[in-house]
Design an enzyme around this catalytic site. Structure first.
Site, PDB file in Angstrom:
ATOM      1  N   SER A 178       0.829  -1.204   0.000  1.00  9.75           N
ATOM      2  CA  SER A 178       0.000   0.000   0.000  1.00  9.75           C
ATOM      3  C   SER A 178       0.869   1.263   0.000  1.00  9.75           C
ATOM      4  O   SER A 178       1.657   1.469  -0.916  1.00  9.75           O
ATOM      5  CB  SER A 178      -0.965  -0.042   1.188  1.00  9.75           C
ATOM      6  OG  SER A 178      -1.991   0.906   1.056  1.00  9.75           O
ATOM      7  N   ASP A 231     -10.146  -3.499  -5.529  1.00 14.18           N
ATOM      8  CA  ASP A 231      -9.361  -2.445  -4.895  1.00 14.18           C
ATOM      9  C   ASP A 231      -9.219  -1.314  -5.908  1.00 14.18           C
ATOM     10  O   ASP A 231      -8.777  -1.551  -7.036  1.00 14.18           O
ATOM     11  CB  ASP A 231      -7.983  -3.012  -4.521  1.00 14.18           C
ATOM     12  CG  ASP A 231      -7.057  -2.016  -3.834  1.00 14.18           C
ATOM     13  OD1 ASP A 231      -7.352  -0.809  -3.830  1.00 14.18           O
ATOM     14  OD2 ASP A 231      -6.010  -2.448  -3.320  1.00 14.18           O
ATOM     15  N   HIS A 279      -8.127  -4.861  -0.677  1.00 10.05           N
ATOM     16  CA  HIS A 279      -6.998  -4.160  -0.082  1.00 10.05           C
ATOM     17  C   HIS A 279      -6.806  -4.614   1.372  1.00 10.05           C
ATOM     18  O   HIS A 279      -7.767  -4.797   2.111  1.00 10.05           O
ATOM     19  CB  HIS A 279      -7.258  -2.654  -0.118  1.00 10.05           C
ATOM     20  CG  HIS A 279      -6.033  -1.833   0.085  1.00 10.05           C
ATOM     21  ND1 HIS A 279      -5.161  -1.541  -0.944  1.00 10.05           N
ATOM     22  CD2 HIS A 279      -5.509  -1.255   1.196  1.00 10.05           C
ATOM     23  CE1 HIS A 279      -4.172  -0.811  -0.477  1.00 10.05           C
ATOM     24  NE2 HIS A 279      -4.350  -0.623   0.818  1.00 10.05           N
TER      25      HIS A 279
END
Length: 312
Positions: free
Chosen positions: A155, A249, A279
């Site tokens: 991320s 996502d 995610h």
């Protein structure tokens, strides 16, 4: 309207519901302090412990202005490679504890030494503070290890890894590879997964806008590759790159776009979009079959790049 009831299987829905019980979807409406408390509690609830044989040491890297906390995971005295792991959390959450077990497992399964970096967080420390800390951590690793160094992050951490890869292309000990897990790389928010999965479970476009503005303090940083690696104009001479994203996502298209830019510039990159995953699925690696398989793919990618091998 994306039909998540058919895309996402029962195991993954159970993970989503468990996550939401600790970290509700409206958490970004709370204060930063409250968000961190909620996130840290969630991470503790998902903590899976350390594999046998992993030694852990918490230390720090001294800079001219502050110390950067790090945690080192090792299984033996002479690792074949060192992994610089940079955690996710929207640039406002997370630290050495949030991804503690992930790093330990990565160490155990590859045999590589893993260094987790506790970079400074927004809004107390606006961009480029996190980037500067990640870059300083790389410089420290380059001085410390004789073994090859590779980058791995999820991320926000994937964003920082890519930014380091771009910034260190001319370094005498440039990274030998990077593995980016559902990274946010600053892609075009008007198309692709940003539209198709704008309201995905676990991460929405509203969340992404919040994280973007809080990281910069609202300043316009358009074109800054240290903030958005996809804003760079040069994708040549980047290390071999493996991108692994979740289908459900809004960030997934960034993996595809980044791969395409590197390949077009003559480099090695491959992109895997994991079907039906969301995610943050690293925390589901022990309870969701798809997430377990993806984590194995991540481990295999790290292992191969550390050996200088390109499998794809």
């Amino acid at each position: 309207m994306t039909d998540y009831k058919t895309l996402i299987d029962a195991e993954t829905w159970a993970f989503i519901e468990r996550t939401n019980s600790y970290y509700p979807p409206d958490t970004i409406d709370y204060t930063i302090t409250q968000q961190r408390e909620i996130y840290n509690r969630m991470c503790r609830e998902f903590f899976a412990g350390y594999p046998e044989g992993v030694a852990v040491e918490t230390s720090s890297i001294a800079t001219l202005t502050h110390n950067i906390p790090i945690r080192i995971y090792r299984t033996g005295p002479q690792p074949a490679a060192a992994v610089l792991y940079i955690h996710g959390g929207g640039f406002i959450l997370g630290g050495l504890d949030s991804h503690d077990d992930v790093c330990a497992e990565l160490c155990a399964r590859t045999g590589y030494e893993v260094v987790s970096v506790d970079y400074r967080l927004a809004p107390e420390h606006l961009h480029p503070a996190a980037f500067d800390d990640a870059l300083n951590a790389f410089e420290w690793a380059a001085r410390t290890y004789g073994a090859p160094i590779l980058l791995c992050g999820d991320s926000a951490g994937g964003n920082l890894c890519a930014a380091i890869a771009h910034a260190t292309r001319g370094h005498p000990k440039r990274p030998v590879g990077q593995v980016l897990i559902y990274p946010g790389l600053g892609g075009d928010r008007s198309k692709g997964s940003y539209v198709t999965h704008a309201e995905a479970p676990m991460l929405t476009m509203r969340d992404l806008e919040f994280y973007k503005h809080i990281r910069t303090g609202g300043a316009d940083r358009t074109g800054d590759p240290t903030l958005s690696p996809l804003a760079d104009t040069d994708f040549a001479n980047l290390p071999p790159t493996v991108l692994i994203t979740a289908q459900c996502d809004p960030l997934s298209s960034d993996g595809e776009a980044y791969r395409d830019r590197i390949v077009a510039a003559g480099g090695h990159a491959t992109w895997f979009e994991e079907p039906g995953l969301v995610h943050g699925y690293l925390r589901a690696r022990h309870t969701v079959g798809r997430a377990h398989a993806s984590f194995t793919r991540i481990v295999d990618a790290v292992a191969a790049l550390g050996q200088g091998t390109w499998l794809w």
